[in-house]
Write an enzyme that holds these catalytic residues in place. Sequence first.
Site, PDB file in Angstrom:
ATOM      1  N   GLY A 103       0.841  -1.200   0.000  1.00  0.00           N
ATOM      2  CA  GLY A 103       0.000   0.000   0.000  1.00  0.00           C
ATOM      3  C   GLY A 103       0.871   1.244   0.000  1.00  0.00           C
ATOM      4  CG  ASP A 154      -2.860   0.377   8.395  1.00  0.00           C
ATOM      5  OD1 ASP A 154      -3.568   1.340   8.070  1.00  0.00           O
ATOM      6  OD2 ASP A 154      -2.921  -0.741   7.861  1.00  0.00           O
ATOM      7  NE  ARG A 201      10.132  39.443  -6.807  1.00  0.00           N
ATOM      8  CZ  ARG A 201      10.931  39.692  -7.843  1.00  0.00           C
ATOM      9  NH1 ARG A 201      12.245  39.617  -7.682  1.00  0.00           N
ATOM     10  NH2 ARG A 201      10.457  39.988  -9.030  1.00  0.00           N
TER      11      ARG A 201
HETATM   12  P1  ADP Z   1       2.118  -4.156   2.626  1.00  0.00           P
HETATM   13  O1  ADP Z   1       3.581  -4.137   2.384  1.00  0.00           O
HETATM   14  O2  ADP Z   1       1.518  -2.801   2.483  1.00  0.00           O
HETATM   15  O3  ADP Z   1       1.766  -4.852   3.900  1.00  0.00           O
HETATM   16  P2  ADP Z   1       1.297  -6.504   1.078  1.00  0.00           P
HETATM   17  O4  ADP Z   1       1.003  -7.340   2.262  1.00  0.00           O
HETATM   18  O5  ADP Z   1       0.326  -6.564  -0.055  1.00  0.00           O
HETATM   19  O6  ADP Z   1       1.437  -4.963   1.416  1.00  0.00           O
HETATM   20  O7  ADP Z   1       2.737  -6.928   0.539  1.00  0.00           O
HETATM   21  C1  ADP Z   1       3.288  -6.288  -0.596  1.00  0.00           C
HETATM   22  C2  ADP Z   1       4.055  -7.257  -1.444  1.00  0.00           C
HETATM   23  O8  ADP Z   1       5.114  -7.846  -0.695  1.00  0.00           O
HETATM   24  C3  ADP Z   1       3.251  -8.444  -1.944  1.00  0.00           C
HETATM   25  O9  ADP Z   1       2.470  -8.122  -3.067  1.00  0.00           O
HETATM   26  C4  ADP Z   1       4.342  -9.426  -2.272  1.00  0.00           C
HETATM   27  O10 ADP Z   1       4.906  -9.127  -3.518  1.00  0.00           O
HETATM   28  C5  ADP Z   1       5.375  -9.167  -1.193  1.00  0.00           C
HETATM   29  N1  ADP Z   1       5.206 -10.148  -0.100  1.00  0.00           N
HETATM   30  C6  ADP Z   1       4.384 -10.097   0.956  1.00  0.00           C
HETATM   31  N2  ADP Z   1       4.505 -11.200   1.720  1.00  0.00           N
HETATM   32  C7  ADP Z   1       5.414 -11.979   1.123  1.00  0.00           C
HETATM   33  C8  ADP Z   1       5.987 -13.270   1.392  1.00  0.00           C
HETATM   34  N3  ADP Z   1       5.626 -13.966   2.475  1.00  0.00           N
HETATM   35  N4  ADP Z   1       6.917 -13.746   0.536  1.00  0.00           N
HETATM   36  C9  ADP Z   1       7.278 -13.034  -0.533  1.00  0.00           C
HETATM   37  N5  ADP Z   1       6.776 -11.847  -0.851  1.00  0.00           N
HETATM   38  C10 ADP Z   1       5.859 -11.305  -0.049  1.00  0.00           C
END
Ligand code: ADP
EC number: 2.7.1.11
Length: 829
Positions: A17, A215, A722
């Site tokens: 996000g 958050d 300025r």
């Molecule tokens: P945020 O970082 O805002 O919490 P997400 O949970 O959607 O958002 O995670 C963002 C991205 O991080 C995911 O789309 C994925 O590419 C990567 N990611 C999240 N968890 C994992 C995981 N366990 N292993 C590998 N990549 C991950």
Amino acid sequence: MAASKPQMKIAVLTSGGDSAGMNAVVRAVVRIGIIKGCETYIIREGYEGLVRGNTHSQDTKPLCKTEFTLDYQVAIPQVIDNLRFGYGSLLKNGEGDIDEQGIATTKTLKGKYIVRVGWDDVRSWLSEGGTLIGTARSKTFRTHEGRLAAARNLVLEGINALVVCGGDGSLTGADVFRQEWPELISTLLKNGSITSEDANAYAHLKIVGLVGSIDNDMALTDLTIGAPTALQRICEAIDNINSTAISHSRAFVLEVMGRHCGWLALLAAVSGGADYLFIPEKPPSDPWEEDMCQVIQQHRAAGKRKTLVIVAEGAHDASLNPIRAEQVKTVLSERLGLDSRVTTLGHTQRGGRPVAWDRILPTLQGVEAVNALLEATPSTPSYMIGMRENKIIRIPLVEAVNMTRAVAQAINEKDFEKAMSLRDPEFIEILGAFKATSLLDDSFKLPADKRLRIAIMHPKSLLWLRASDSVGAPAGGMNAATRAAARYCIGRGHTPLAIHNGFRGLLDDKIDVLSWLRVDSWMSRGGSELGTNRTQPDVSLGAVATQFQKHEFDALFLIGGFEAFTSLKILEEARVHYPAFHIPMVHLPATISNNVPLTEFSLGCDTSLNSLVDACDAIKQSASASRNRVFVVETQGGKCGYIATMGALAAGAVLVYTPEDGINLDVLRNDVAFLKTRFSIDIKGEAEGRLVVRNEQSSKIYTTEVISEIFKEEGHILFDSRHASLGHTLQGGIPSPLDRARAVRLSMKCMAFIESQAAKLAKQPEKKRRATSDSAAVITIQGSLIVFTPVREMLQYADMKNRRGTGTWWSGMKDLVEVFGGRTALIPS
Ligand code: ADP
């Protein structure tokens, strides 16, 4: 200039996000990286861009790289070598496209996800919301194949250090990537994707995480990047809703973001003066409908015309049944007959220009991230950069990720006590403060003999100073602190006595009792509801003591700046003559100048920084519109350069002048040389406006106007100048949520201090009570501690002549302004 081998090739990506402040992270990593001798890259569209890499090798060349022939030596040649590669404005204004997988990308950069960027490519990024380099949720990166492709792309581009800015998901991804790295490299070697030299050179991935999340849901750090801006947006919405709610006597149910973390909801409830709150970590007692209706009925019976209930997106009852805003609304309408409405803020919470703290925090954390990468060895852990109270810290990434998961798990297992215990102490304190200032029942009341008459005052002028010495202004959060104190007093059975118009008002008997309802709307009010008196004639201490006696004060709560501090000092010293002053007395610093000794923050300085940043953004825009222009902006702050320095850092000013450092001809000569160099290396016709911030009392001779004239004269055809004075606008209109929340938290602590000191005094015979010097204290924020410092001790940290503290935590920030503005790099000192 011959380029030496880069220290590191650092790439930065934003993922998950989006949040305000992500662009400031990219800017900080790029500029500090360059200063430290690294090559810097951005990765577009988060992990997705890492997986895709650069498909068209012919496109990987920089769009432009302006060559310079400079006839003088610059301090840090890497900045000239890495000035720009032409992608900055493309990323900022690029034409959008949707690719075959539904991922939004920038058309002009099709097939190119790992992009070299330079110093000027990230110019003006501080004030931009969201993330200019794009973010995505990458399914592919969650797979082993995806991460294998990502590793290959990093090696192919020669990148050996990675900065990931995102939420807990993104940092979990970073941790997985880090753990898997050796295996990924050996697989790539086995399948012939990389050479054995590459495998050796890239055996270790340096990776660091920065938490970009609205958050504030990451464990082990107090504040995440983007959370202050999101909170600001929520509070703006609450302030707007309040007026319509009062007009129609309505109930509003506001749903805010936060799946596993109630920080936004909690802080919004405290700052917005809400009546009831639902957060995931602490479900209400069952049945919640009854509990809520009882609280709101009490508030309505006390005369409130509006009701505000805040519901976090992930709120639920103790059995984990979700509690939705619509349900709450139905209960309010059906059981209490209130005209109720739901407002779901949704994505407005993410958006908009970052507030000051979402520029300062990512800048400081970006610096720390690059340092952590440079210091990383195969045996050091990968770090997440966090913040505890006022310190930037490194935390092993794996620990932070695990702890964050533990909160979510505790909630899923209905172990709410554990979930709360895993939150930082501030969260727990603020929740307590919310209850103490919103509940209207007898459960907190003290026995009659322990109840006190507590006087509350916003003194602005020193008792014995001439009017002309009296400076300062109302500070955002003063009214919020007063409201919190009054509500707490009422809850405990104390009598909150408001002294209007400072010490003059005290002598004129301008004293009355604050009621629960009267202070209801004070959270969001700027200025000082109790009023202050600027033109204070000499008054006799005897007369003050008489008033203390006449009104039977048991304690005094002063909310104000340096004047309040000095007043407390005088009252404490006068205890030898006047028994009336043998009562607990406490000062809560509230001043936009942030010049009270010892404390790192005063109420009002966050509001003021936000006002400064707003004004500077507007000025910078106008300066940019007229191209080659230097705007010299004057700030308030008395003899304390805090607001000028931190404001300059947040607004992206290139230079700052403070009273602490002063101004002299040598400084001005070098600054002119810097500005000339800087404008001469801009692309012709595309120079941008530049900002210089000057505190009003930096020099008697080199006034804002004089400096501006000097710049104009020296700038010749390169630039003109300025000037503008921000004056009283810095006192801010509506206090910022961070100031309001801090006001409530510190005010509660002051009340607890008064109670404990009063209990000590009560042990002495009534007519002969003698207070010890520690009962007259200032509440100070010192690093990770909140300390009541006796006013006598404060004196050793006070520069009474210049009306400021002797040491300041922010003095190094001036250097940072000059680093980020390019001054350090361009002019050898
Ligand atoms: P945020 O970082 O805002 O919490 P997400 O949970 O959607 O958002 O995670 C963002 C991205 O991080 C995911 O789309 C994925 O590419 C990567 N990611 C999240 N968890 C994992 C995981 N366990 N292993 C590998 N990549 C991950």
